[in-house]
Design a protein around this motif. Structure first.
Motif, PDB file in Angstrom:
ATOM      1  N   MET A   1       0.911  -1.099   0.162  1.00  0.00           N
ATOM      2  CA  MET A   1      -0.345   0.065   0.085  1.00  0.00           C
ATOM      3  C   MET A   1       0.914   1.361   0.089  1.00  0.00           C
ATOM      4  SD  MET A   1      -2.600   1.024   2.954  1.00  0.00           S
ATOM      5  CE  MET A   1      -3.333  -0.396   2.906  1.00  0.00           C
ATOM      6  N   THR A   2       0.889   2.090  -0.887  1.00  0.00           N
ATOM      7  CA  THR A   2       1.322   3.508  -1.239  1.00  0.00           C
ATOM      8  C   THR A   2       0.375   4.491  -0.915  1.00  0.00           C
ATOM      9  OG1 THR A   2       1.399   3.471  -3.271  1.00  0.00           O
ATOM     10  CG2 THR A   2       3.344   2.225  -2.286  1.00  0.00           C
ATOM     11  N   SER A   3       1.283   5.849  -0.783  1.00  0.00           N
ATOM     12  CA  SER A   3       0.244   6.937  -0.925  1.00  0.00           C
ATOM     13  C   SER A   3       1.296   7.996  -1.252  1.00  0.00           C
ATOM     14  CB  SER A   3      -0.160   7.337   0.539  1.00  0.00           C
ATOM     15  OG  SER A   3      -0.629   8.695   0.728  1.00  0.00           O
ATOM     16  N   ARG A   4       1.157   8.362  -2.390  1.00  0.00           N
ATOM     17  CA  ARG A   4       1.962   9.330  -3.064  1.00  0.00           C
ATOM     18  C   ARG A   4       1.281  10.787  -2.957  1.00  0.00           C
ATOM     19  NH1 ARG A   4       5.666   6.703  -5.570  1.00  0.00           N
ATOM     20  NH2 ARG A   4       5.308   4.326  -6.480  1.00  0.00           N
ATOM     21  N   SER A   5       0.246  10.844  -2.423  1.00  0.00           N
ATOM     22  CA  SER A   5      -0.170  12.267  -2.206  1.00  0.00           C
ATOM     23  C   SER A   5       0.195  12.713  -0.837  1.00  0.00           C
ATOM     24  CB  SER A   5      -1.784  12.096  -2.348  1.00  0.00           C
ATOM     25  OG  SER A   5      -2.453  11.375  -1.416  1.00  0.00           O
ATOM     26  N   VAL A   6       0.743  11.944  -0.020  1.00  0.00           N
ATOM     27  CA  VAL A   6       1.416  12.362   1.347  1.00  0.00           C
ATOM     28  C   VAL A   6       2.867  12.770   1.145  1.00  0.00           C
ATOM     29  CG1 VAL A   6       1.670  11.767   3.913  1.00  0.00           C
ATOM     30  CG2 VAL A   6      -0.378  11.074   2.791  1.00  0.00           C
ATOM     31  N   LYS A   7       3.145  14.103   1.335  1.00  0.00           N
ATOM     32  CA  LYS A   7       4.583  14.564   1.267  1.00  0.00           C
ATOM     33  C   LYS A   7       5.361  14.719   2.622  1.00  0.00           C
ATOM     34  CE  LYS A   7       6.064  17.279  -1.574  1.00  0.00           C
ATOM     35  NZ  LYS A   7       6.440  18.580  -2.154  1.00  0.00           N
ATOM     36  N   ASN A   8       4.391  15.264   3.498  1.00  0.00           N
ATOM     37  CA  ASN A   8       4.919  15.713   4.785  1.00  0.00           C
ATOM     38  C   ASN A   8       3.892  14.987   5.981  1.00  0.00           C
ATOM     39  OD1 ASN A   8       6.389  17.823   3.205  1.00  0.00           O
ATOM     40  ND2 ASN A   8       4.279  18.560   2.962  1.00  0.00           N
ATOM     41  N   VAL A   9       4.635  14.991   7.059  1.00  0.00           N
ATOM     42  CA  VAL A   9       3.732  14.687   8.275  1.00  0.00           C
ATOM     43  C   VAL A   9       4.057  15.755   9.479  1.00  0.00           C
ATOM     44  CG1 VAL A   9       3.756  12.798  10.210  1.00  0.00           C
ATOM     45  CG2 VAL A   9       4.207  12.347   7.984  1.00  0.00           C
ATOM     46  N   LEU A  10       2.731  16.087  10.140  1.00  0.00           N
ATOM     47  CA  LEU A  10       2.831  17.020  11.004  1.00  0.00           C
ATOM     48  C   LEU A  10       2.383  16.048  12.411  1.00  0.00           C
ATOM     49  CD1 LEU A  10       2.985  19.829  12.603  1.00  0.00           C
ATOM     50  CD2 LEU A  10       0.667  20.203  11.750  1.00  0.00           C
TER      51      LEU A  10
ATOM     52  N   PRO B   1      -4.771  13.138   4.060  1.00  0.00           N
ATOM     53  CA  PRO B   1      -5.312  14.016   3.036  1.00  0.00           C
ATOM     54  C   PRO B   1      -5.439  13.070   1.627  1.00  0.00           C
ATOM     55  CG  PRO B   1      -2.588  14.093   3.109  1.00  0.00           C
ATOM     56  CD  PRO B   1      -3.260  13.285   4.403  1.00  0.00           C
ATOM     57  N   SER B   2      -5.254  11.836   1.776  1.00  0.00           N
ATOM     58  CA  SER B   2      -5.321  10.907   0.396  1.00  0.00           C
ATOM     59  C   SER B   2      -6.745  10.621   0.306  1.00  0.00           C
ATOM     60  CB  SER B   2      -4.489   9.824   0.400  1.00  0.00           C
ATOM     61  OG  SER B   2      -3.384   9.831   0.956  1.00  0.00           O
ATOM     62  N   ALA B   3      -7.045  10.705  -1.249  1.00  0.00           N
ATOM     63  CA  ALA B   3      -8.419  10.297  -1.694  1.00  0.00           C
ATOM     64  C   ALA B   3      -8.785   8.878  -1.103  1.00  0.00           C
ATOM     65  CB  ALA B   3      -8.640  10.517  -3.110  1.00  0.00           C
ATOM     66  N   GLU B   4      -7.726   8.062  -1.227  1.00  0.00           N
ATOM     67  CA  GLU B   4      -8.216   6.604  -0.393  1.00  0.00           C
ATOM     68  C   GLU B   4      -8.697   6.705   0.910  1.00  0.00           C
ATOM     69  OE1 GLU B   4      -3.978   6.162  -2.421  1.00  0.00           O
ATOM     70  OE2 GLU B   4      -5.385   7.752  -1.561  1.00  0.00           O
ATOM     71  N   ALA B   5      -8.541   7.755   1.778  1.00  0.00           N
ATOM     72  CA  ALA B   5      -9.122   8.060   2.995  1.00  0.00           C
ATOM     73  C   ALA B   5     -10.217   8.507   3.102  1.00  0.00           C
ATOM     74  CB  ALA B   5      -8.000   8.688   4.057  1.00  0.00           C
ATOM     75  N   ASP B   6     -11.129   8.972   2.112  1.00  0.00           N
ATOM     76  CA  ASP B   6     -12.411   9.692   2.175  1.00  0.00           C
ATOM     77  C   ASP B   6     -13.335   8.904   2.752  1.00  0.00           C
ATOM     78  OD1 ASP B   6     -11.044  11.893   0.948  1.00  0.00           O
ATOM     79  OD2 ASP B   6     -11.879  11.507  -1.112  1.00  0.00           O
ATOM     80  N   GLN B   7     -13.197   7.599   2.610  1.00  0.00           N
ATOM     81  CA  GLN B   7     -14.410   6.851   3.224  1.00  0.00           C
ATOM     82  C   GLN B   7     -14.541   6.738   4.555  1.00  0.00           C
ATOM     83  OE1 GLN B   7     -13.661   2.352   1.998  1.00  0.00           O
ATOM     84  NE2 GLN B   7     -11.583   3.187   1.230  1.00  0.00           N
ATOM     85  N   THR B   8     -13.417   7.034   5.350  1.00  0.00           N
ATOM     86  CA  THR B   8     -13.225   6.863   6.655  1.00  0.00           C
ATOM     87  C   THR B   8     -13.389   8.182   7.337  1.00  0.00           C
ATOM     88  OG1 THR B   8     -10.760   6.681   6.832  1.00  0.00           O
ATOM     89  CG2 THR B   8     -12.049   4.714   6.541  1.00  0.00           C
TER      90      THR B   8
END
Length: 527
Positions: free
Chosen positions: A1-10, A358-365
């Motif tokens: 599983m990857t997430s290319r829309s996440v560049k940073n972590v706060l 912020p990824s679109a894959e997380a919209d459902q939760t």
């Protein structure tokens, strides 16, 4: 599983924040609208647990992704071995900047560095001594009265704004002023309802928030992980106006304790009831004076998170930044006749945890709550997973939370949490028991139904979380619960046998070892 829309972590951590003192976790009167909005944007975990009920042990587990048994920094001020890989060590080879604003409690392993010939004055050596975090604004925020504070950015900042003192952190930011002009030290709980001597904008929480925004502003397009680690609402319980009197005794939660807890208590429990903060918080009127200020400090954090989130939205960083909000442990505040922390009631080891992906894959939760058991050691693999970086499982003992954030919770396999501590540093506990310092270890195993606490050389503690959710009745010696104790002890032993032992080689390399031997022509025992 990857997430290319996440560049940073706060990665936001409050210090000593109870899970049940946020509105989104059910508190009926506290005002935390900005943290609540984070929960609506992400997933709120209702069963998140830390790996140690004190700052140092908990944080070292979070920063290494390893349990206390594995990293060895079992209490405050125990050096974190220079040989361990921390979050920064996993990030910097991939050009991800890893920095801290606020507290880490990392104790440098000076002796280990000297043994290995590491020069701690080089950039690399300093990074190792800081637990892998670039100290953009490192400040653990514990300066005792009378101590002369030098080379501290926050204290220098206070002095530059007219707060002249050898220790402006104590004398102004964490103390009040009497009508006669005398300093009322924040270390004394009797002054908790008095306002700190600093203007609100000069207090620690907004100062650290501004420094976090400065860091983010400087990064440009380079990916980063920023640990914004607020020093509050950890004691001293002192808040600047208007937060010092924002709440009253009517706003605090009812105390969780019973007279039965004092009837033949476990020797360790009895010892901690004799600890000074416990005796103080058990006195009439103390909770009513201190907790409203504790709540004010939480609302101040919430207000600053609101400013920080607005900044992220204005700069567009909200669209590529994974946001995590949590705490390193809770605070007894008089529950169970105890003060401060160190034992394993949910009041202390259960923490708030909100993750916004912020990824679109997380919209459902978005806006949902997860009841799965998760742990602080799960955060480091989550960060790496979100940033699409390798997850070295030979080191990490947690699991990435991304499946739960992306609606793939059916793959979540964790069904218990573990937390560890030692009472070797507390004479009020150790001396009456007569335990040597190396036999003061305690380990908690918690499932949805049971909580079991193993104590070296003493009977265990056991709580039935279904029928006794407030943990008021210790079943550690109950004859009818012997089978439960045996079952939980087996769980603990199985967990101990499964620690990461071969950190120098990846699991995949081990799995392919025999094939490598055969390809190399190594044939052992052939006739």
């Amino acid at each position: 599983m990857t997430s290319r829309s996440v560049k940073n972590v706060l990665f936001i951590m409050a210090d000593q924040l109870r899970w049940d003192y946020l509105a989104c976790y059910g508190h009926p009167s506290i005002k935390t609208p900005n943290i609540d909005r984070l929960a609506k944007r992400g997933v709120r975990f209702s069963n998140a647990f830390v790996q140690g009920p004190v700052c140092g042990a908990s944080r070292m587990s979070t920063y290494t992704g390893r349990y206390v048994t594995s990293h060895g920094s079992a209490w405050n001020f125990i050096p974190l071995s220079v040989s361990l890989k921390t979050l920064g060590a996993h990030l910097t080879p991939h050009n991800v900047r890893c920095a801290v604003v606020g507290k880490t409690h990392v104790e440098p392993d000076i002796n280990g560095a000297a043994r290995l010939g590491i020069d701690t004055h080089t950039d690399h050596g300093r990074l190792l001594m800081e637990g892998g975090f670039e100290p953009y604004e490192r400040d653990d925020g514990l300066w005792p009265p009378g101590f002369k504070v030098e080379n501290n950015k926050y204290c220098d900042y206070l002095r530059s704004h007219g707060y002249q003192s050898d220790n402006p952190w104590h004398d102004f930011a964490n103390s009040s002023l009497s009508e006669e002009g005398a300093i009322q030290s924040g270390w004394k709980l009797r002054w908790a309802d008095q306002p700190a001597q600093v203007k609100e904008e000069h207090s620690e929480t907004p100062y650290m928030t501004r420094r976090a925004m400065q860091f983010i502003e400087e990064q440009g397009e380079r990916p980063w992980v920023l640990h914004l680690s607020f020093i509050k609402p950890h004691w001293p319980y002192v808040a600047p106006a208007p937060y010092h009197d924002m709440y009253t005794a009517n706003d605090i939660l009812p105390v969780k304790r019973s007279s039965g807890e004092k009837d033949d208590p476990h020797p360790v429990f009895r010892g901690f009831m004799d600890y000074t903060p416990s005796k103080t918080f058990s006195e009439n009127g103390v909770r009513e004076k201190v907790i409203p200020t504790y709540m004010g400090l939480i609302t101040q954090i919430d207000d600053q998170i609101g400013r920080l989130m607005q900044f992220l939205e204005e700069t567009g960083r909200d669209k590529d930044t994974l946001i995590v909000f949590t705490s390193d442990h809770g605070d007894y505040l008089g529950d169970h006749w105890l003060g401060d922390k160190e034992l394993f009631h949910d009041t202390v080891v259960k923490v708030p945890l909100i993750v916004v992906d912020p990824s679109a894959e997380a919209d459902q939760t978005r806006g949902t709550s997860s009841n799965e058991i998760v742990e602080a050691v799960d955060l480091l693999p989550t960060f790496l997973n979100a940033l699409d970086l390798p997850i070295p499982m030979e080191w990490l003992e947690g699991q990435s939370l991304l499946p739960l954030l992306r609606g793939e919770g059916q793959s979540w396999s964790k069904d218990m949490a573990v937390s560890e501590n030692t009472f070797a540093f507390r004479d009020c506990v150790r001396l009456p028991i007569g335990a040597p310092v190396d036999r003061c270890n305690m380990t908690m195993v918690r499932t949805h139904e049971w909580k079991y606490v193993h104590v070296d050389g003493l009977p265990p503690m056991l709580f039935d979380l279904v029928n006794d959710p407030d943990e008021l009745c210790d079943l550690g010696k109950s004859p009818s619960h012997a089978s439960v104790r045996e079952q939980m002890q087996r769980r603990l032993l199985d967990w101990l046998f499964c620690r990461r032992r071969m950190t120098g080689i990846a699991p995949d390399a081990i799995a392919s070892w025999n094939q490598k031997e055969l390809k190399a022509g190594i044939e052992i025992g052939v006739w």
